[in-house]
Design a protein around this motif. Structure first.
Motif, PDB file in Angstrom:
ATOM      1  N   SER A   1     -21.938  16.656 -21.478  1.00  0.00           N
ATOM      2  CA  SER A   1     -23.010  16.240 -22.392  1.00  0.00           C
ATOM      3  C   SER A   1     -22.937  14.741 -22.638  1.00  0.00           C
ATOM      4  O   SER A   1     -23.954  14.045 -22.627  1.00  0.00           O
ATOM      5  CB  SER A   1     -22.900  16.985 -23.723  1.00  0.00           C
ATOM      6  OG  SER A   1     -23.018  18.370 -23.530  1.00  0.00           O
ATOM      7  N   LEU A   2     -21.724  14.246 -22.835  1.00  0.00           N
ATOM      8  CA  LEU A   2     -21.528  12.816 -23.047  1.00  0.00           C
ATOM      9  C   LEU A   2     -21.785  12.042 -21.757  1.00  0.00           C
ATOM     10  O   LEU A   2     -22.509  11.040 -21.747  1.00  0.00           O
ATOM     11  CB  LEU A   2     -20.096  12.588 -23.542  1.00  0.00           C
ATOM     12  CG  LEU A   2     -19.775  11.228 -24.144  1.00  0.00           C
ATOM     13  CD1 LEU A   2     -20.697  10.912 -25.323  1.00  0.00           C
ATOM     14  CD2 LEU A   2     -18.324  11.192 -24.592  1.00  0.00           C
ATOM     15  N   ALA A   3     -21.233  12.532 -20.639  1.00  0.00           N
ATOM     16  CA  ALA A   3     -21.358  11.812 -19.360  1.00  0.00           C
ATOM     17  C   ALA A   3     -22.818  11.660 -18.946  1.00  0.00           C
ATOM     18  O   ALA A   3     -23.234  10.594 -18.471  1.00  0.00           O
ATOM     19  CB  ALA A   3     -20.568  12.546 -18.281  1.00  0.00           C
TER      20      ALA A   3
ATOM     21  N   PRO B   1     -23.032  20.537 -30.103  1.00  0.00           N
ATOM     22  CA  PRO B   1     -24.479  20.525 -30.362  1.00  0.00           C
ATOM     23  C   PRO B   1     -25.038  19.121 -30.603  1.00  0.00           C
ATOM     24  O   PRO B   1     -26.149  18.809 -30.151  1.00  0.00           O
ATOM     25  CB  PRO B   1     -24.618  21.410 -31.607  1.00  0.00           C
ATOM     26  CG  PRO B   1     -23.479  22.377 -31.493  1.00  0.00           C
ATOM     27  CD  PRO B   1     -22.345  21.546 -30.933  1.00  0.00           C
ATOM     28  N   GLU B   2     -24.282  18.267 -31.306  1.00  0.00           N
ATOM     29  CA  GLU B   2     -24.737  16.880 -31.510  1.00  0.00           C
ATOM     30  C   GLU B   2     -24.874  16.160 -30.170  1.00  0.00           C
ATOM     31  O   GLU B   2     -25.850  15.436 -29.935  1.00  0.00           O
ATOM     32  CB  GLU B   2     -23.746  16.121 -32.402  1.00  0.00           C
ATOM     33  CG  GLU B   2     -23.812  16.513 -33.861  1.00  0.00           C
ATOM     34  CD  GLU B   2     -22.707  15.860 -34.686  1.00  0.00           C
ATOM     35  OE1 GLU B   2     -21.913  15.055 -34.129  1.00  0.00           O
ATOM     36  OE2 GLU B   2     -22.641  16.158 -35.900  1.00  0.00           O
TER      37      GLU B   2
ATOM     38  N   LEU C   1     -28.091  14.210 -25.530  1.00  0.00           N
ATOM     39  CA  LEU C   1     -28.379  14.334 -24.095  1.00  0.00           C
ATOM     40  C   LEU C   1     -29.873  14.541 -23.873  1.00  0.00           C
ATOM     41  O   LEU C   1     -30.511  13.833 -23.084  1.00  0.00           O
ATOM     42  CB  LEU C   1     -27.588  15.507 -23.523  1.00  0.00           C
ATOM     43  CG  LEU C   1     -27.910  15.944 -22.095  1.00  0.00           C
ATOM     44  CD1 LEU C   1     -27.348  14.942 -21.103  1.00  0.00           C
ATOM     45  CD2 LEU C   1     -27.359  17.328 -21.815  1.00  0.00           C
ATOM     46  N   ALA C   2     -30.441  15.525 -24.573  1.00  0.00           N
ATOM     47  CA  ALA C   2     -31.864  15.818 -24.406  1.00  0.00           C
ATOM     48  C   ALA C   2     -32.722  14.609 -24.783  1.00  0.00           C
ATOM     49  O   ALA C   2     -33.693  14.271 -24.077  1.00  0.00           O
ATOM     50  CB  ALA C   2     -32.254  17.031 -25.250  1.00  0.00           C
ATOM     51  N   ALA C   3     -32.357  13.936 -25.861  1.00  0.00           N
ATOM     52  CA  ALA C   3     -33.118  12.762 -26.306  1.00  0.00           C
ATOM     53  C   ALA C   3     -33.055  11.644 -25.271  1.00  0.00           C
ATOM     54  O   ALA C   3     -34.071  10.991 -24.975  1.00  0.00           O
ATOM     55  CB  ALA C   3     -32.588  12.274 -27.654  1.00  0.00           C
TER      56      ALA C   3
END
Length: 196
Positions: free
Chosen positions: A47-49, A82-83, A88-90
């Protein structure tokens, strides 16, 4: 493969699945040949990557494959992942994310390729989490089709042998298999996998 995908629904679906994971299930096996806790650490890292890949900003230096180790799963993972999924989606809602070149998992790839990989990670690992934790899973047809458009040619180029770090060797499924079963089989998983 330059069209933008909206990762929001896939990210929210993953968040919903995480809420359904019980602590005792973290040691359970998954279709991805790792424990559920290890898989969640992988989701946390990817998610971070892939947020960094979208922004083309790499605060920790060069891009590396995300961690996959249950012992690295942060104690606050129920809030943190979740954050990160929201971020990621944003990040992928920006048209700039889909343009030019970027990095993810230690690889150089186009923004469009990285966005498709991110969608595939969310959809396929969502299936993994759902199966391992005994939850229902119903991704949108458009998400599955986008993943198939990315995965099928990649697997074909490998002769069905899989792609190191991405997919295991493809599994045979009947001609009338559902799109999600075809996708899961192409990534080297058995669509009929059930938690023991």
């Amino acid at each position: 493969m330059t069209s933008m995908l909206d990762l929001t629904a896939a990210a929210h679906r993953m968040t919903g699945l995480l809420a359904g994971v019980r602590d005792y299930q973290l040691t359970a096996p998954t279709p991805a040949d790792m424990s559920l806790g290890t898989l969640l650490d992988h989701v946390n890292g990817l998610s971070l990557a892939f947020t960094w890949a979208a922004r083309k900003e790499f605060p920790d230096g060069p891009s590396r494959p995300p961690s996959s180790d249950a012992s690295n799963l942060p104690p606050d993972w129920r809030a943190r992942i979740p954050e990160r999924l929201d971020a990621l989606a944003a990040a992928w809602r920006s048209p700039e994310a889909w343009q030019g070149m970027t990095q993810a998992g230690g690889l150089d790839l186009s923004g469009a390729e990285a966005g498709h990989v991110a969608m595939n990670e969310l959809v396929v690992h969502g299936w993994d989490v759902a199966r391992a934790s005994g939850q229902p899973y119903d991704p949108a047809d458009a998400e599955i089709e986008a993943c198939l458009a990315f995965v099928a040619p990649t697997v074909e180029q490998s002769g069905g042998q899989g792609v190191e770090g991405l997919f295991g060797p493809a599994v045979d499924v009947p001609d009338d298999a559902s799109p999600i079963d075809r996708l899961i089989a192409l990534t080297g998983r058995r669509p009929d996998w059930k938690a023991p």
